[in-house]
Write an enzyme that holds these catalytic residues in place. Structure first.
Site, PDB file in Angstrom:
ATOM      1  N   THR A 126      33.756  11.835  14.182  1.00 26.15           N
ATOM      2  CA  THR A 126      34.668  10.778  13.541  1.00 26.15           C
ATOM      3  C   THR A 126      34.385  10.558  12.175  1.00 26.15           C
ATOM      4  O   THR A 126      33.182  10.823  11.632  1.00 26.15           O
ATOM      5  CB  THR A 126      34.613   9.422  14.303  1.00 26.15           C
ATOM      6  N   GLU A 128      34.646   8.028  10.758  1.00 30.17           N
ATOM      7  CA  GLU A 128      33.782   6.724  10.578  1.00 30.17           C
ATOM      8  C   GLU A 128      32.321   7.173  10.366  1.00 30.17           C
ATOM      9  O   GLU A 128      31.514   6.322   9.705  1.00 30.17           O
ATOM     10  CB  GLU A 128      33.691   6.011  12.073  1.00 30.17           C
ATOM     11  N   TYR A 150      28.682   2.063  15.864  1.00 31.92           N
ATOM     12  CA  TYR A 150      29.425   3.049  16.423  1.00 31.92           C
ATOM     13  C   TYR A 150      29.289   4.317  15.482  1.00 31.92           C
ATOM     14  O   TYR A 150      28.850   5.478  16.104  1.00 31.92           O
ATOM     15  CB  TYR A 150      30.637   2.625  16.493  1.00 31.92           C
ATOM     16  N   LYS A 154      27.576   7.924  16.849  1.00 35.76           N
ATOM     17  CA  LYS A 154      28.637   9.225  16.661  1.00 35.76           C
ATOM     18  C   LYS A 154      27.533  10.236  15.526  1.00 35.76           C
ATOM     19  O   LYS A 154      27.881  11.399  15.804  1.00 35.76           O
ATOM     20  CB  LYS A 154      30.020   8.721  16.028  1.00 35.76           C
TER      21      LYS A 154
HETATM   22  P1  NAP Z   1      39.909   5.636  23.896  1.00 36.67           P
HETATM   23  O1  NAP Z   1      41.412   5.588  23.970  1.00 36.67           O
HETATM   24  O2  NAP Z   1      39.023   4.407  23.735  1.00 36.67           O
HETATM   25  O3  NAP Z   1      39.258   6.304  25.145  1.00 36.67           O
HETATM   26  C1  NAP Z   1      38.048   6.547  25.413  1.00 36.67           C
HETATM   27  C2  NAP Z   1      37.811   7.118  26.838  1.00 36.67           C
HETATM   28  O4  NAP Z   1      36.248   6.929  26.887  1.00 36.67           O
HETATM   29  C3  NAP Z   1      38.313   6.331  27.958  1.00 36.67           C
HETATM   30  O5  NAP Z   1      38.767   7.239  28.850  1.00 36.67           O
HETATM   31  C4  NAP Z   1      37.162   5.586  28.541  1.00 36.67           C
HETATM   32  O6  NAP Z   1      37.329   5.340  29.812  1.00 36.67           O
HETATM   33  C5  NAP Z   1      36.086   6.626  28.364  1.00 36.67           C
HETATM   34  N1  NAP Z   1      34.565   5.988  28.536  1.00 36.67           N
HETATM   35  C6  NAP Z   1      34.296   4.813  27.711  1.00 36.67           C
HETATM   36  N2  NAP Z   1      33.010   4.911  28.218  1.00 36.67           N
HETATM   37  C7  NAP Z   1      32.579   5.898  29.149  1.00 36.67           C
HETATM   38  C8  NAP Z   1      31.407   6.162  29.639  1.00 36.67           C
HETATM   39  N3  NAP Z   1      30.337   5.489  29.679  1.00 36.67           N
HETATM   40  N4  NAP Z   1      31.385   7.477  30.605  1.00 36.67           N
HETATM   41  C9  NAP Z   1      32.496   8.083  30.835  1.00 36.67           C
HETATM   42  N5  NAP Z   1      33.760   7.810  29.846  1.00 36.67           N
HETATM   43  C10 NAP Z   1      33.710   6.647  29.080  1.00 36.67           C
HETATM   44  O7  NAP Z   1      39.399   6.501  22.519  1.00 36.67           O
HETATM   45  P2  NAP Z   1      40.340   7.786  21.869  1.00 36.67           P
HETATM   46  O8  NAP Z   1      41.166   7.109  20.598  1.00 36.67           O
HETATM   47  O9  NAP Z   1      41.087   8.597  22.912  1.00 36.67           O
HETATM   48  O10 NAP Z   1      39.360   8.688  21.414  1.00 36.67           O
HETATM   49  C11 NAP Z   1      38.486   9.893  21.899  1.00 36.67           C
HETATM   50  C12 NAP Z   1      37.330  10.179  21.175  1.00 36.67           C
HETATM   51  O11 NAP Z   1      37.569  10.501  19.963  1.00 36.67           O
HETATM   52  C13 NAP Z   1      36.268   8.951  21.214  1.00 36.67           C
HETATM   53  O12 NAP Z   1      34.943   9.698  21.615  1.00 36.67           O
HETATM   54  C14 NAP Z   1      36.495   8.328  19.690  1.00 36.67           C
HETATM   55  O13 NAP Z   1      35.338   7.741  19.640  1.00 36.67           O
HETATM   56  C15 NAP Z   1      36.812   9.548  19.102  1.00 36.67           C
HETATM   57  N6  NAP Z   1      37.765   9.437  17.832  1.00 36.67           N
HETATM   58  C16 NAP Z   1      38.557   8.740  17.992  1.00 36.67           C
HETATM   59  C17 NAP Z   1      39.553   8.575  16.811  1.00 36.67           C
HETATM   60  C18 NAP Z   1      40.690   8.002  16.908  1.00 36.67           C
HETATM   61  O14 NAP Z   1      41.485   7.476  15.753  1.00 36.67           O
HETATM   62  N7  NAP Z   1      41.493   7.544  18.042  1.00 36.67           N
HETATM   63  C19 NAP Z   1      39.115   9.256  15.689  1.00 36.67           C
HETATM   64  C20 NAP Z   1      37.716   9.909  15.751  1.00 36.67           C
HETATM   65  C21 NAP Z   1      37.052  10.022  16.793  1.00 36.67           C
HETATM   66  P3  NAP Z   1      37.897   4.021  30.465  1.00 36.67           P
HETATM   67  O15 NAP Z   1      39.531   4.105  30.120  1.00 36.67           O
HETATM   68  O16 NAP Z   1      37.572   3.818  31.772  1.00 36.67           O
HETATM   69  O17 NAP Z   1      37.263   2.762  29.698  1.00 36.67           O
HETATM   70  O1  G4F Z   2      42.291   0.170  14.142  1.00 36.65           O
HETATM   71  P1  G4F Z   2      40.882   0.244  13.736  1.00 36.65           P
HETATM   72  O2  G4F Z   2      39.942  -0.886  14.744  1.00 36.65           O
HETATM   73  O3  G4F Z   2      40.158   1.431  13.491  1.00 36.65           O
HETATM   74  P2  G4F Z   2      38.756   2.108  13.036  1.00 36.65           P
HETATM   75  O4  G4F Z   2      37.639   1.023  12.800  1.00 36.65           O
HETATM   76  O5  G4F Z   2      39.185   2.667  11.752  1.00 36.65           O
HETATM   77  O6  G4F Z   2      38.220   2.942  13.939  1.00 36.65           O
HETATM   78  C1  G4F Z   2      39.110   3.868  14.752  1.00 36.65           C
HETATM   79  O7  G4F Z   2      39.094   5.105  13.823  1.00 36.65           O
HETATM   80  C2  G4F Z   2      37.811   5.707  13.572  1.00 36.65           C
HETATM   81  C3  G4F Z   2      37.850   7.167  13.009  1.00 36.65           C
HETATM   82  O8  G4F Z   2      37.858   6.810  11.390  1.00 36.65           O
HETATM   83  C4  G4F Z   2      37.323   6.122  15.190  1.00 36.65           C
HETATM   84  F1  G4F Z   2      36.295   7.030  15.169  1.00 36.65           F
HETATM   85  C5  G4F Z   2      37.277   4.723  16.062  1.00 36.65           C
HETATM   86  O9  G4F Z   2      37.012   5.338  17.381  1.00 36.65           O
HETATM   87  C6  G4F Z   2      38.544   4.195  16.213  1.00 36.65           C
HETATM   88  O10 G4F Z   2      39.700   4.845  16.928  1.00 36.65           O
HETATM   89  O11 G4F Z   2      40.542  -0.553  12.256  1.00 36.65           O
HETATM   90  C7  G4F Z   2      41.154  -0.139  11.036  1.00 36.65           C
HETATM   91  C8  G4F Z   2      41.012  -1.100  10.061  1.00 36.65           C
HETATM   92  C9  G4F Z   2      39.413  -1.566   9.687  1.00 36.65           C
HETATM   93  O12 G4F Z   2      39.260  -1.466   8.390  1.00 36.65           O
HETATM   94  C10 G4F Z   2      39.688  -3.018  10.335  1.00 36.65           C
HETATM   95  O13 G4F Z   2      38.742  -3.779   9.705  1.00 36.65           O
HETATM   96  O14 G4F Z   2      41.749  -1.997  10.359  1.00 36.65           O
HETATM   97  C11 G4F Z   2      40.986  -3.494   9.793  1.00 36.65           C
HETATM   98  N1  G4F Z   2      41.686  -4.370  10.506  1.00 36.65           N
HETATM   99  C12 G4F Z   2      42.112  -5.349   9.943  1.00 36.65           C
HETATM  100  N2  G4F Z   2      42.623  -6.337  10.724  1.00 36.65           N
HETATM  101  C13 G4F Z   2      41.789  -4.620  11.767  1.00 36.65           C
HETATM  102  C14 G4F Z   2      42.233  -5.882  12.119  1.00 36.65           C
HETATM  103  N3  G4F Z   2      41.493  -3.864  13.025  1.00 36.65           N
HETATM  104  C15 G4F Z   2      41.347  -4.400  14.029  1.00 36.65           C
HETATM  105  N4  G4F Z   2      41.451  -3.466  15.340  1.00 36.65           N
HETATM  106  N5  G4F Z   2      42.080  -5.416  14.637  1.00 36.65           N
HETATM  107  C16 G4F Z   2      42.434  -6.337  13.268  1.00 36.65           C
HETATM  108  O15 G4F Z   2      42.931  -7.411  13.669  1.00 36.65           O
END
Ligand code: NAP
Ligand code: G4F
Length: 323
Positions: A126, A128, A150, A154
């Site tokens: 990520t 992050e 987190y 990661k």
């Molecule tokens: P998400 O919607 O939160 O999905 C996370 C998944 O992980 C869910 O299926 C959850 O299952 C499962 N999980 C949580 N704890 C677990 C455990 N202990 N054992 C097995 N499975 C578990 O996340 P996403 O946005 O699809 O992201 C997918 C991956 O990419 C994650 O690793 C995230 O950190 C990474 N990532 C995401 C972003 C982004 O912007 N979306 C960016 C960079 C990296 P349940 O549904 O049962 O809770």
């Molecule tokens: O949508 P966010 O919670 O995403 P964040 O923290 O960037 O993390 C996501 O992206 C990562 C990749 O860079 C992944 F690895 C991670 O798993 C996840 O998918 O927040 C985005 C921004 C932050 O700066 C936060 O402080 O939005 C700001 N924010 C402002 N108000 C808020 C809020 N975020 C959330 N969730 N809720 C608020 O009310």
């Protein structure tokens, strides 16, 4: 012979889109799912693919269950997407986050190494990990400086993937993905929180939207585009690490504007800044350079932020309208 893949986190946003992509390509798809007290498969149902996946129960924190899943499936490819993925929660559950997002990666790598060494591995790393950014535009050679439990967990997952590749010659790749969103995004993340609120406010079901730091900037893309990059990484002859991003950064404030303007409202009339949503340490800005993914994988983001937010607001208007 069709290929097989095991996806951890198959019930999450990316897991659902990736499962759909692989099924469309003719893969047999195994989903590694943790037991929950209520049903978490709404995304798979929404895509109409729940019945096409073979589920294997387990938890990334439980090495024995990971081993059993790898032995049962002996898949050609493993996509490790399972994680405690919400940054804000990682300060409240730092140990769970470390075990699942950090050590959990080793559980998968070790199971592959021992029981299915030809299996190719993808790790969901990520942006992050860049945290307090050390370069204006972040790429594969930018030093990391994580700003949350987190991000720290990661970073361990990222380096253990590199280490297993170098130590055991495994086909293990790490995708350093910048934020990606969709109508299937969890409601706790800021884009979906906003698009859900826009729909509720427009339909008279909500009066205000409470947010934290709206000056933060993110490089936002569409999850449907990003899962293609994951698949492409595992089709390469050599494993490697790739930044996946759009190369455009936008503030939460400007994203809000786009979302509210789509339904002809002004966000300033509804926004309340709430200290509850500020984080102990913030990632102020992220901006990725996807040049390597473009050159080596032939990957391009296809969806602009405006198209993405419009898609999300429209989906939430439909959902809220049906409630
Ligand atoms: P998400 O919607 O939160 O999905 C996370 C998944 O992980 C869910 O299926 C959850 O299952 C499962 N999980 C949580 N704890 C677990 C455990 N202990 N054992 C097995 N499975 C578990 O996340 P996403 O946005 O699809 O992201 C997918 C991956 O990419 C994650 O690793 C995230 O950190 C990474 N990532 C995401 C972003 C982004 O912007 N979306 C960016 C960079 C990296 P349940 O549904 O049962 O809770
Ligand atoms: O949508 P966010 O919670 O995403 P964040 O923290 O960037 O993390 C996501 O992206 C990562 C990749 O860079 C992944 F690895 C991670 O798993 C996840 O998918 O927040 C985005 C921004 C932050 O700066 C936060 O402080 O939005 C700001 N924010 C402002 N108000 C808020 C809020 N975020 C959330 N969730 N809720 C608020 O009310």
């Amino acid at each position: 012979m069709s290929k097989s893949a095991l996806i951890t986190g198959v019930t999450g946003q990316d897991g659902a889109y990736l499962a759909q992509l692989l099924l469309d390509k003719g893969y047999k798809v195994y989903g590694f799912v943790a037991r929950r007290s209520s049903d978490t498969s709404w995304r798979l149902r929404e895509l109409g693919i729940q019945g096409d996946i073979e589920f294997l129960e387990g938890d990334l924190a439980d090495a024995s269950s990971v081993q059993r899943a790898i032995l049962t499936a002996k898949p050609d490819e493993v996509y490790n997407l399972g994680a405690q993925s919400f940054v804000a929660t990682s300060w409240n559950q730092p140990i769970t986050t470390g075990v699942v997002d950090g050590l959990g990666v080793t559980h998968v790598l070790e199971a592959i190494r021992q029981f299915s060494p030809e299996t190719r591995f993808y790790q969901a790393s990520t942006s992050e990990m860049f945290g307090l950014i050390q370069a204006e535009m972040q790429d594969e050679s930018t030093p990391f400086y994580p700003r949350s439990p987190y991000g720290v967990a990661k970073l361990y997952g990222h380096w253990i993937t590199v280490n297993y590749r170098e130590s055991f010659n495994m086909h293990a790749s790490s995708g350093i993905l910048f934020n990606h969103e969709s109508p299937l995004r969890g409601i706790e993340f800021v884009t979906r929180k906003v698009t859900d609120a826009v729909a509720r406010i427009k339909l008279g079901k909500q009066k205000e939207l409470r947010l934290g730091n709206i000056d933060a900037k993110r490089d936002w893309g569409f999850a449907g585009d990003y899962v293609e990059a994951m698949w492409l990484m595992l089709q390469q002859d050599q494993p490697d690490d790739f930044v996946v991003a759009t190369g455009v950064t936008t503030s939460v404030r400007d994203m809000l504007k786009i979302a509210f303007e789509h339904v002809e409202l002004n966000y300033e009339d509804f926004l309340v800044i709430d200290p509850e949503f500020f984080r102990p340490a913030e990632v102020d800005i992220l901006l990725g350079n996807p040049a390597k993914a473009r050159n080596k994988l032939g990957w391009e983001p296809k969806t602009s932020l405006k198209e993405l937010i419009t898609m999300m607001v429209e989906a939430d208007l439909k959902r809220v309208g049906k409630e």
